[in-house]
Motif scaffolding. Structure first.
Motif, PDB file in Angstrom:
ATOM      1  N   ARG A   1      -8.076  26.651 -15.748  1.00 47.12           N
ATOM      2  CA  ARG A   1      -8.865  25.861 -16.706  1.00 47.12           C
ATOM      3  C   ARG A   1     -10.345  26.233 -16.640  1.00 47.12           C
ATOM      4  NH1 ARG A   1      -9.963  20.289 -14.502  1.00 47.12           N
ATOM      5  NH2 ARG A   1     -11.551  21.596 -13.488  1.00 47.12           N
ATOM      6  N   ASP A   2     -10.872  26.358 -15.413  1.00 43.84           N
ATOM      7  CA  ASP A   2     -12.290  26.694 -15.258  1.00 43.84           C
ATOM      8  C   ASP A   2     -12.581  28.119 -15.711  1.00 43.84           C
ATOM      9  OD1 ASP A   2     -12.708  24.149 -14.288  1.00 43.84           O
ATOM     10  OD2 ASP A   2     -12.648  24.748 -12.181  1.00 43.84           O
ATOM     11  N   LEU A   3     -11.643  29.036 -15.489  1.00 46.85           N
ATOM     12  CA  LEU A   3     -11.850  30.419 -15.912  1.00 46.85           C
ATOM     13  C   LEU A   3     -11.931  30.549 -17.423  1.00 46.85           C
ATOM     14  CD1 LEU A   3      -9.547  32.460 -13.487  1.00 46.85           C
ATOM     15  CD2 LEU A   3     -12.051  32.338 -13.494  1.00 46.85           C
ATOM     16  N   GLN A   4     -11.285  29.663 -18.135  1.00 45.40           N
ATOM     17  CA  GLN A   4     -11.379  29.702 -19.595  1.00 45.40           C
ATOM     18  C   GLN A   4     -12.821  29.561 -20.057  1.00 45.40           C
ATOM     19  OE1 GLN A   4      -8.705  26.588 -20.818  1.00 45.40           O
ATOM     20  NE2 GLN A   4      -6.873  27.823 -20.503  1.00 45.40           N
ATOM     21  N   GLU A   5     -13.613  28.800 -19.301  1.00 44.02           N
ATOM     22  CA  GLU A   5     -15.025  28.646 -19.632  1.00 44.02           C
ATOM     23  C   GLU A   5     -15.884  29.723 -18.963  1.00 44.02           C
ATOM     24  OE1 GLU A   5     -16.262  26.468 -21.814  1.00 44.02           O
ATOM     25  OE2 GLU A   5     -14.184  25.861 -22.204  1.00 44.02           O
ATOM     26  N   LEU A   6     -15.624  29.994 -17.693  1.00 39.72           N
ATOM     27  CA  LEU A   6     -16.479  30.915 -16.948  1.00 39.72           C
ATOM     28  C   LEU A   6     -16.377  32.352 -17.455  1.00 39.72           C
ATOM     29  CD1 LEU A   6     -15.941  29.569 -13.306  1.00 39.72           C
ATOM     30  CD2 LEU A   6     -17.881  29.154 -14.828  1.00 39.72           C
ATOM     31  N   THR A   7     -15.229  32.734 -17.996  1.00 39.81           N
ATOM     32  CA  THR A   7     -15.088  34.112 -18.493  1.00 39.81           C
ATOM     33  C   THR A   7     -15.742  34.309 -19.853  1.00 39.81           C
ATOM     34  OG1 THR A   7     -12.861  33.537 -19.280  1.00 39.81           O
ATOM     35  CG2 THR A   7     -13.025  34.678 -17.162  1.00 39.81           C
ATOM     36  N   ARG A   8     -16.357  33.277 -20.385  1.00 42.07           N
ATOM     37  CA  ARG A   8     -17.191  33.468 -21.585  1.00 42.07           C
ATOM     38  C   ARG A   8     -18.457  34.230 -21.236  1.00 42.07           C
ATOM     39  NH1 ARG A   8     -16.289  29.163 -25.821  1.00 42.07           N
ATOM     40  NH2 ARG A   8     -14.398  28.067 -25.182  1.00 42.07           N
ATOM     41  N   THR A   9     -18.915  34.077 -19.983  1.00 44.85           N
ATOM     42  CA  THR A   9     -20.152  34.723 -19.542  1.00 44.85           C
ATOM     43  C   THR A   9     -19.932  35.727 -18.413  1.00 44.85           C
ATOM     44  OG1 THR A   9     -20.517  32.852 -18.042  1.00 44.85           O
ATOM     45  CG2 THR A   9     -21.609  32.773 -20.197  1.00 44.85           C
ATOM     46  N   HIS A  10     -18.785  35.640 -17.736  1.00 42.94           N
ATOM     47  CA  HIS A  10     -18.501  36.476 -16.583  1.00 42.94           C
ATOM     48  C   HIS A  10     -17.140  37.148 -16.731  1.00 42.94           C
ATOM     49  CE1 HIS A  10     -21.635  33.838 -15.044  1.00 42.94           C
ATOM     50  NE2 HIS A  10     -21.723  34.550 -13.927  1.00 42.94           N
ATOM     51  N   ARG A  11     -16.945  38.209 -15.953  1.00 41.40           N
ATOM     52  CA  ARG A  11     -15.625  38.830 -15.918  1.00 41.40           C
ATOM     53  C   ARG A  11     -15.106  38.869 -14.482  1.00 41.40           C
ATOM     54  NH1 ARG A  11     -16.135  44.766 -15.371  1.00 41.40           N
ATOM     55  NH2 ARG A  11     -18.335  45.289 -15.074  1.00 41.40           N
ATOM     56  N   VAL A  12     -13.811  38.688 -14.337  1.00 41.76           N
ATOM     57  CA  VAL A  12     -13.184  38.663 -13.020  1.00 41.76           C
ATOM     58  C   VAL A  12     -13.094  40.086 -12.486  1.00 41.76           C
ATOM     59  CG1 VAL A  12     -11.122  38.050 -11.706  1.00 41.76           C
ATOM     60  CG2 VAL A  12     -11.864  36.595 -13.617  1.00 41.76           C
ATOM     61  N   MET A  13     -13.636  40.297 -11.282  1.00 41.12           N
ATOM     62  CA  MET A  13     -13.673  41.618 -10.677  1.00 41.12           C
ATOM     63  C   MET A  13     -12.582  41.819  -9.626  1.00 41.12           C
ATOM     64  SD  MET A  13     -16.170  42.858 -12.348  1.00 41.12           S
ATOM     65  CE  MET A  13     -16.411  44.396 -11.471  1.00 41.12           C
ATOM     66  N   ASP A  14     -12.128  40.734  -9.009  1.00 41.05           N
ATOM     67  CA  ASP A  14     -11.127  40.853  -7.953  1.00 41.05           C
ATOM     68  C   ASP A  14     -10.468  39.495  -7.771  1.00 41.05           C
ATOM     69  OD1 ASP A  14      -9.546  41.890  -5.951  1.00 41.05           O
ATOM     70  OD2 ASP A  14     -11.222  42.851  -4.896  1.00 41.05           O
ATOM     71  N   ALA A  15      -9.268  39.511  -7.190  1.00 44.58           N
ATOM     72  CA  ALA A  15      -8.532  38.269  -6.972  1.00 44.58           C
ATOM     73  C   ALA A  15      -7.676  38.384  -5.721  1.00 44.58           C
ATOM     74  CB  ALA A  15      -7.649  37.943  -8.183  1.00 44.58           C
ATOM     75  N   ALA A  16      -7.375  37.239  -5.122  1.00 45.81           N
ATOM     76  CA  ALA A  16      -6.578  37.209  -3.899  1.00 45.81           C
ATOM     77  C   ALA A  16      -5.694  35.970  -3.887  1.00 45.81           C
ATOM     78  CB  ALA A  16      -7.485  37.207  -2.668  1.00 45.81           C
ATOM     79  N   LEU A  17      -4.584  36.070  -3.178  1.00 47.85           N
ATOM     80  CA  LEU A  17      -3.685  34.946  -2.943  1.00 47.85           C
ATOM     81  C   LEU A  17      -3.690  34.637  -1.458  1.00 47.85           C
ATOM     82  CD1 LEU A  17      -1.365  32.942  -3.569  1.00 47.85           C
ATOM     83  CD2 LEU A  17       0.214  34.857  -3.347  1.00 47.85           C
ATOM     84  N   PHE A  18      -3.980  33.384  -1.108  1.00 49.06           N
ATOM     85  CA  PHE A  18      -4.006  32.949   0.285  1.00 49.06           C
ATOM     86  C   PHE A  18      -2.841  31.989   0.508  1.00 49.06           C
ATOM     87  CE2 PHE A  18      -8.487  33.452  -1.140  1.00 49.06           C
ATOM     88  CZ  PHE A  18      -8.790  34.593  -0.414  1.00 49.06           C
ATOM     89  N   ASP A  19      -1.878  32.411   1.321  1.00 50.34           N
ATOM     90  CA  ASP A  19      -0.670  31.614   1.528  1.00 50.34           C
ATOM     91  C   ASP A  19      -0.845  30.706   2.740  1.00 50.34           C
ATOM     92  OD1 ASP A  19       1.839  30.640   1.095  1.00 50.34           O
ATOM     93  OD2 ASP A  19       2.890  32.329   2.012  1.00 50.34           O
ATOM     94  N   GLN A  20      -1.659  29.675   2.583  1.00 46.81           N
ATOM     95  CA  GLN A  20      -1.911  28.750   3.691  1.00 46.81           C
ATOM     96  C   GLN A  20      -0.679  27.926   4.047  1.00 46.81           C
ATOM     97  OE1 GLN A  20      -5.186  27.269   5.122  1.00 46.81           O
ATOM     98  NE2 GLN A  20      -6.661  27.696   3.504  1.00 46.81           N
ATOM     99  N   PHE A  21       0.178  27.672   3.057  1.00 48.82           N
ATOM    100  CA  PHE A  21       1.320  26.788   3.261  1.00 48.82           C
ATOM    101  C   PHE A  21       2.610  27.569   3.031  1.00 48.82           C
ATOM    102  CE2 PHE A  21      -2.292  24.217   2.061  1.00 48.82           C
ATOM    103  CZ  PHE A  21      -2.245  23.146   2.946  1.00 48.82           C
ATOM    104  N   ALA A  22       3.021  28.326   4.035  1.00 46.63           N
ATOM    105  CA  ALA A  22       4.258  29.099   3.921  1.00 46.63           C
ATOM    106  C   ALA A  22       5.441  28.160   3.710  1.00 46.63           C
ATOM    107  CB  ALA A  22       4.461  29.921   5.191  1.00 46.63           C
ATOM    108  N   TYR A  23       6.475  28.672   3.025  1.00 46.91           N
ATOM    109  CA  TYR A  23       7.722  27.937   2.770  1.00 46.91           C
ATOM    110  C   TYR A  23       7.540  26.763   1.808  1.00 46.91           C
ATOM    111  CZ  TYR A  23       8.667  30.468   7.099  1.00 46.91           C
ATOM    112  OH  TYR A  23       8.756  31.439   8.061  1.00 46.91           O
TER     113      TYR A  23
END
Length: 350
Positions: A313-335
């Protein structure tokens, strides 16, 4: 993990089609804090967790996800509690907070007033299990030998120390947390500009290591206890270039926009900061409208999200002025289906 990667990739596809870096959790002994109900029957007291149907409790015979320092103590603790009527009487919950340094803090929750007899037995208990103990009941808190554990994380070739206080927010998985901090530092080194501002700073989990990459840092947090811990953590790590301010992100937005003056900022010269990079690690609700508007002013946005739905939801607004350069998935809660994500956004060239 593969299912989560596919799900996050699909969610981010409208904004980013590059590679998403996965940061998996260990298979077992990864959770640094745990909370249990205590169920009493004719055989004694037992650790219990609520069933998925929310109507029943499941008694635990093992719990392999908790960190080793907890696992080494929790079953011995229950044995000793069951051998002592003073400790077991009206005990309804136990909370564990651990650190990779092998420190453990145990909070025992009661439906009765705690007296001198309880304190004497609890002191013996903490000596036998090698942990600090706190007792809580209605309007009562008994701290025996301290109310925090000291965590040590190896990140970017340095050992970072943190005081984690009882019933304050801490990242639940220290192994993935260290990877989160390292990822944020890599992105800040690669894309960071100017001074750093962090919103929702907590006790300085990200702030303190990232401060090594910036000349000046200003960080906000609403919790008084977290601000206290953050300042103590700065001292533990010899960090002197961070100013922590006890404010909500909404209040800080109003201050930066000149809409409102705050006594809490009377000794802070906001005009002296050349903020070019902002890090946000908001609650599950994500960013409010004013905060989205604020962070969009800066060249680089590091966004750590515990709820990818509000991130999208926030990216829908933030990508009006910015572009995503990198992304990561953090699996803090396995299973579990739960996943956390990180994205770095850089202001688009006009």
């Amino acid at each position: 993990m593969a299912e989560k990667m596919g799900r996050l990739s699909a969610m981010l596809e409208p904004f980013y089609r590059g590679a998403i870096t996965p940061f998996p959790s260990p298979d077992s002994h990864y959770r640094g804090r745990a909370e249990y109900k205590i169920f009493h029957d004719e055989e004694g007291a037992h650790y219990a967790m609520r069933h998925l149907d929310k109507k029943r409790f499941v008694l635990l015979e093992e719990c392999p996800m908790v960190a080793e320092p907890i696992a080494r103590r929790m079953w011995r603790l229950m044995e000793l509690v069951n051998d002592d009527a003073t400790l077991s009487k009206k005990l309804f919950g136990v909370e564990f907070l651990s650190a990779t340094t092998d420190e453990v803090l145990v909070t025992m929750l009661y439906h009765r007033k705690l007296d001198e007899a309880w304190e004497a037995r609890a002191r013996t208990l903490q000596e036998k299990i090698g942990a600090k103990i706190i007792g809580r009941s209605r309007k009562q808190k008994e701290v025996l030998d301290g109310e925090f554990v000291t965590e040590a994380l190896e990140v970017a070739g340095r050992r970072w120390l943190y005081r984690h206080y009882e019933q304050s927010f801490t990242q639940p998985n220290p192994f993935v947390n260290a990877k989160m901090i390292a990822w944020a530092m890599t992105q800040a080194h690669r894309h960071g500009r100017g001074d750093l501002c962090e919103l929702y700073a907590g006790a300085g989990n990200f702030t303190i290591p990232l401060s090594s990459l910036f000349e000046k840092v200003i960080a906000t947090e609403i919790s008084k206890r977290s601000i206290q811990a953050a300042k103590e953590n700065c001292a533990l790590n010899g960090v002197e270039n961070i100013t922590f301010v006890r404010m909500s992100s909404e209040e800080f937005t109003e201050a930066l926009e000149g809409k409102r003056a705050f006594t809490r900022l009377k000794n802070v010269d906001l005009g002296s900061y050349d903020i070019g990079t902002v890090l946000v690690d908001p609650p599950r609700a994500g960013l409010d409208e004013g905060t989205r508007r604020l962070v969009a002013r800066f060249d680089t946005i590091l966004y750590i999200s515990c709820n990818p739905e509000t991130l999208v939801r926030d990216l829908q607004e933030l990508t009006r002025t910015h572009r995503v350069m990198d992304a990561a998935l953090f699996d803090q809660f396995a299973y579990t289906p739960h996943m956390e994500a990180g994205v770095v956004l850089v202001k688009s060239e006009e």
